[in-house]
Design an enzyme around this catalytic site. Structure first.
Site, short mmCIF file in Angstrom:
data_model
loop_
_atom_site.label_atom_id
_atom_site.label_comp_id
_atom_site.label_asym_id
_atom_site.label_seq_id
_atom_site.Cartn_x
_atom_site.Cartn_y
_atom_site.Cartn_z
N ARG A 1 0.93 -11.97 4.17
CA ARG A 1 -0.42 -11.73 3.67
C ARG A 1 -1.47 -12.45 4.51
O ARG A 1 -2.57 -11.93 4.72
CB ARG A 1 -0.49 -12.18 2.20
CG ARG A 1 -1.80 -11.81 1.52
CD ARG A 1 -1.70 -12.02 0.02
NE ARG A 1 -2.90 -11.56 -0.68
CZ ARG A 1 -3.64 -12.35 -1.45
NH1 ARG A 1 -3.33 -13.62 -1.63
NH2 ARG A 1 -4.72 -11.86 -2.05
N HIS B 1 -4.89 -10.94 6.00
CA HIS B 1 -6.21 -11.49 5.68
C HIS B 1 -6.90 -12.05 6.92
O HIS B 1 -8.13 -12.14 6.95
CB HIS B 1 -6.08 -12.54 4.58
CG HIS B 1 -5.93 -11.95 3.22
ND1 HIS B 1 -6.28 -12.60 2.06
CD2 HIS B 1 -5.47 -10.72 2.83
CE1 HIS B 1 -6.04 -11.81 1.01
NE2 HIS B 1 -5.54 -10.67 1.46
N ASN C 1 -9.09 -15.01 -1.41
CA ASN C 1 -8.20 -16.09 -0.96
C ASN C 1 -8.18 -17.31 -1.89
O ASN C 1 -7.18 -18.03 -1.94
CB ASN C 1 -8.63 -16.57 0.43
CG ASN C 1 -8.36 -15.53 1.51
OD1 ASN C 1 -7.40 -14.77 1.42
ND2 ASN C 1 -9.22 -15.48 2.52
N HIS D 1 3.66 -5.08 -0.46
CA HIS D 1 3.85 -5.59 -1.83
C HIS D 1 5.29 -5.38 -2.32
O HIS D 1 5.56 -5.52 -3.50
CB HIS D 1 2.84 -4.93 -2.78
CG HIS D 1 1.43 -5.38 -2.53
ND1 HIS D 1 0.34 -4.83 -3.15
CD2 HIS D 1 0.93 -6.36 -1.73
CE1 HIS D 1 -0.77 -5.42 -2.74
NE2 HIS D 1 -0.44 -6.36 -1.86
C1 HEM Z 1 -4.37 -2.15 0.04
C2 HEM Z 1 -5.14 -3.13 -0.36
C3 HEM Z 1 -4.60 -4.43 -0.88
C4 HEM Z 1 -5.01 -5.07 -1.99
C5 HEM Z 1 -6.11 -4.63 -2.94
C6 HEM Z 1 -4.19 -6.24 -2.12
C7 HEM Z 1 -4.32 -7.17 -3.13
C8 HEM Z 1 -3.43 -8.20 -3.36
C9 HEM Z 1 -3.50 -9.09 -4.49
C10 HEM Z 1 -4.60 -9.09 -5.56
C11 HEM Z 1 -2.44 -9.91 -4.42
C12 HEM Z 1 -2.08 -11.02 -5.41
C13 HEM Z 1 -2.91 -12.25 -5.05
C14 HEM Z 1 -2.88 -13.31 -6.12
O1 HEM Z 1 -2.26 -13.13 -7.14
O2 HEM Z 1 -3.50 -14.37 -5.92
C15 HEM Z 1 -1.70 -9.56 -3.24
C16 HEM Z 1 -0.54 -10.17 -2.83
C17 HEM Z 1 0.12 -9.85 -1.67
N1 HEM Z 1 -0.30 -8.96 -0.70
FE1 HEM Z 1 -1.77 -7.62 -0.90
N2 HEM Z 1 -3.31 -6.30 -1.09
C18 HEM Z 1 -3.52 -5.22 -0.29
C19 HEM Z 1 -2.88 -4.93 0.89
C20 HEM Z 1 -1.92 -5.73 1.46
C21 HEM Z 1 -1.43 -5.60 2.81
C22 HEM Z 1 -1.97 -4.61 3.83
C23 HEM Z 1 -0.45 -6.53 2.96
C24 HEM Z 1 0.38 -6.82 4.18
C25 HEM Z 1 0.94 -5.88 4.90
C26 HEM Z 1 -0.34 -7.25 1.72
C27 HEM Z 1 0.57 -8.23 1.45
C28 HEM Z 1 0.62 -8.95 0.28
C29 HEM Z 1 1.71 -9.85 -0.04
C30 HEM Z 1 2.96 -10.05 0.78
C31 HEM Z 1 1.38 -10.43 -1.27
C32 HEM Z 1 2.17 -11.51 -2.02
C33 HEM Z 1 1.69 -12.86 -1.51
C34 HEM Z 1 2.39 -14.05 -2.12
O3 HEM Z 1 3.32 -13.91 -2.91
O4 HEM Z 1 1.98 -15.18 -1.77
N3 HEM Z 1 -1.26 -6.76 0.85
N4 HEM Z 1 -2.33 -8.52 -2.61
#
Ligand code: HEM
Ligand code: NAG
Ligand code: NAG
Ligand code: NAG
Length: 328
Positions: free
Chosen positions: A65, A69, A94, A193
């Site tokens: 992530r 970002h 973030n 995800h």
């Molecule tokens: C399409 C639009 C996207 C939205 C709206 C989005 C939103 C989010 C949100 C809200 C979370 C949870 C954050 C939290 O609970 O604090 C998250 C987690 C995550 N996102 Fe996304 N995301 C998007 C795209 C992506 C992309 C492009 C990637 C990487 C290729 C990605 C990888 C991740 C990963 C791996 C997590 C888990 C992080 C952790 O467990 O620390 N996301 N995302």
């Protein structure tokens, strides 16, 4: 072109025009950028990522992530790592959310010990993201490197450029388009995800009074909705659930199978399949990836390499930061 304006002899002109144009061609990232300057960089980063994942498997998701970002704000320039009052770490997407900064510091220290002042923090994020995917059972690819580190953080850019989980799918597509990514990239990269966790704060809007209906989001499976209501009711928003209920730590296509079964966690996840705002293209891709895991892995690799190419600083732009948290 100014340096060329002294040329008067026509036979020299052609040669000099060609070399002057060469100056203006953007330097490209390559897989062998560090072949002589830091041949061990991939080994060193891999070793540190293994250590971090042995300590906590979720860290792979957090590192993946961070690369995302980073790239969406001022390009892949390590800006997300900078501390300070304008830090992107304090932007809404973030704050209390992005994690892994201490792991990045550990990787940077190990890389500096191997080859001091040579490898950018932006490249470390790209390599660590790849390693995290591989170590989670996902596809491997050769990482393009040669990025340099930016000199500024951009908190407002992070607030406006990063997609929010409550954004309509068309807004998310527009935010991807703004950095040169297309609808296929939206869906394949959302497959990130397949690993990691989300806090209640990011999906609680779906659980109790969705759009003022007094009920949960009808596109969320009702059993899952009641489980998540129990998790999130009365809390401070910091409790977490896995983003992929079938295989939380494994990089596979279950995320897409979940969407077919209304088991996406974020509104931006489920919306790829269930929203009715004219996103037939995302729905079709979800269906493809749910039934063809190899197609997902292949498209994910294509898309993450594209993402890693968003406006990199190369040549003499930016710098190689000594400490990822501060400019030199
Ligand atoms: C399409 C639009 C996207 C939205 C709206 C989005 C939103 C989010 C949100 C809200 C979370 C949870 C954050 C939290 O609970 O604090 C998250 C987690 C995550 N996102 Fe996304 N995301 C998007 C795209 C992506 C992309 C492009 C990637 C990487 C290729 C990605 C990888 C991740 C990963 C791996 C997590 C888990 C992080 C952790 O467990 O620390 N996301 N995302
Ligand atoms: C911050 O990001 C915005 C949106 O991309 C951009 O317009 C602005 O120039 C950036 N500011 C800096 C200081 O890089
Ligand atoms: C749900 O939201 C609507 C509109 O914001 C509000 O009028 C209503 O009181 C809320 N219902 C509950 C149970 O909180
Ligand atoms: C969540 O955790 C962070 C960091 O530990 C804390 O500052 C914050 O107040 C907590 N609550 C919410 C709603 O974010």
């Amino acid at each position: 072109m100014k340096a060329c304006s002294f040329v008067s002899h026509p036979s020299l002109l052609i040669i000099l025009i060609v070399s002057c144009l060469g100056v203006e061609v953007r330097a490209q990232l390559t897989t062998d950028f560090y072949a002589t300057s830091c041949p061990t960089v991939f080994t060193v980063v891999r070793r540190e990522v293994i250590k971090a994942l042995m300590n906590e498997m979720r860290m792979g998701a957090s590192l993946l992530r961070l690369h995302f970002h980073d790239c969406f704000v001022n390009g892949c320039d390590g800006s997300v790592l900078l501390d300070g009052s304008n830090s992107e770490k304090l932007a809404f997407p973030n704050r209390n959310s992005a994690r892994g900064f201490d792991v990045v510091d550990a990787i940077k220290t190990a890389v500096e010990n191997a080859c001091s002042g040579t490898v950018s923090c932006a490249d470390i994020l790209a390599i660590a993201a790849r390693d995290s995917v591989v170590l989670s059972g996902g596809p491997a690819w050769q990482v393009l490197v040669g990025r340099r580190d930016g000199l500024v953080a951009n908190q407002s850019g992070a607030n406006s450029g990063l997609p929010a989980p409550t954004d309509p799918i068309n807004t998310i597509i527009a935010k991807f388009n703004a950095v040169g990514l297309d609808t296929t990239d939206v869906v394949s990269l959302s497959g990130g995800h397949t690993i990691g966790r989300a806090r209640c704060a990011t999906f609680t809007n779906r659980l109790f009074n969705f759009s003022g209906t007094g009920a949960a989001d009808p596109t969320m499976d009702s059993t899952m909705a009641s489980e998540l209501q129990t998790l999130c009711r009365g809390g401070d928003g910091n409790a977490t659930t896995v983003l992929d209920h079938n295989s939380a730590d494994v990089f596979d296509n279950h995320y897409f199978i979940n969407l077919l079964n209304q088991k996406g966690v974020l509104s931006s996840d489920q919306g790829l399949f269930s929203s009715d705002e004219g996103v037939a293209a995302t729905k079709a891709l979800v269906q493809t990836y749910s039934s063809n895991g190899n197609q997902f892995l292949k498209d994910f690799v294509t898309s993450i390499i594209k993402m890693g190419n968003i406006r990199p600083l190369t040549g003499s732009s930016g710098e190689i930061r000594k400490n990822c948290r501060v400019v030199n």
